[in-house]
Write a protein that holds these residues in place. Structure first.
Motif, short mmCIF file in Angstrom:
data_model
loop_
_atom_site.label_atom_id
_atom_site.label_comp_id
_atom_site.label_asym_id
_atom_site.label_seq_id
_atom_site.Cartn_x
_atom_site.Cartn_y
_atom_site.Cartn_z
N THR A 1 0.85 -1.19 0.00
CA THR A 1 0.00 0.00 0.00
C THR A 1 0.88 1.24 0.00
O THR A 1 1.84 1.32 0.77
CB THR A 1 -0.91 0.02 1.25
N VAL A 2 0.57 2.18 -0.87
CA VAL A 2 1.30 3.44 -0.93
C VAL A 2 0.45 4.49 -0.24
O VAL A 2 -0.70 4.72 -0.60
CB VAL A 2 1.59 3.84 -2.39
N ILE A 3 1.03 5.13 0.78
CA ILE A 3 0.32 6.13 1.57
C ILE A 3 0.95 7.49 1.30
O ILE A 3 2.11 7.71 1.65
CB ILE A 3 0.39 5.81 3.08
N GLY A 4 0.20 8.37 0.66
CA GLY A 4 0.67 9.73 0.38
C GLY A 4 0.12 10.69 1.41
O GLY A 4 -1.08 10.94 1.43
N LEU A 5 0.98 11.21 2.27
CA LEU A 5 0.54 12.12 3.32
C LEU A 5 0.67 13.59 2.94
O LEU A 5 -0.11 14.41 3.38
CB LEU A 5 1.36 11.89 4.61
N GLY A 6 1.68 13.92 2.21
CA GLY A 6 1.95 15.32 1.87
C GLY A 6 1.73 15.55 0.40
O GLY A 6 0.94 14.86 -0.25
N PRO A 7 2.47 16.49 -0.16
CA PRO A 7 2.38 16.68 -1.61
C PRO A 7 2.83 15.38 -2.27
O PRO A 7 3.79 14.77 -1.82
CB PRO A 7 3.36 17.81 -1.89
#
Length: 140
Positions: free
Chosen positions: A120-126
């Motif tokens: 799973t790829v978790i994008g928190l910021g830009p």
């Protein structure tokens, strides 16, 4: 329960630093890679913050630097949001050194090495690092 393998892409100011710390403490997640972009403060600060948070856990998780700015605009610091260092002046011990390489390359390598759909790829910021990784290898 088997922890879910994941990659976290972030720009640790206070919000992402806390989210990263919680993710690293979660028994439900197996954080395999932390990639960092510049956010409200520059990449030097966000990578130092990510390294510090990972260092607090004592775990050997690679932290890889990525994009300093968005794809379509120049970087502009917003120190009013999280302070000069991104953590509102909170001092954390230095973490492990940055892992070599570029975030987009590290993301692609981690996803290629795993069975399809298992990470799973978790994008928190830009999400510039994610955009670069997936734009250059859409099959992922």
């Amino acid at each position: 329960m088997t922890p879910k393998p994941c990659i976290i892409d972030c720009d640790p100011g206070t919000d992402d630093a806390i989210a990263l710390w919680l993710a690293l403490a979660s028994p439900e997640l197996d954080v395999r890679l932390v990639t960092v972009a510049g956010g409200n403060v520059g990449l030097a600060s966000t990578t130092a913050n990510a390294r510090a948070v990972v260092g607090l856990t004592g775990r050997a998780i690679p932290v890889v630097a990525g994009a300093e700015r968005s794809l379509l605009a120049d970087f502009r610091a917003e120190h009013a949001v999280h302070g000069q260092d991104g953590l509102g002046g909170v001092r954390l011990p230095d973490g492990p050194p940055l892992a070599p390489g570029i975030a987009a390359d590290a993301i692609r390598a981690e996803l290629r090495a795993a069975p399809p759909g298992s990470v799973t790829v978790i994008g928190l910021g830009p999400v510039t690092n994610l955009a670069l990784a997936f734009a250059t290898e859409p099959a992922l």
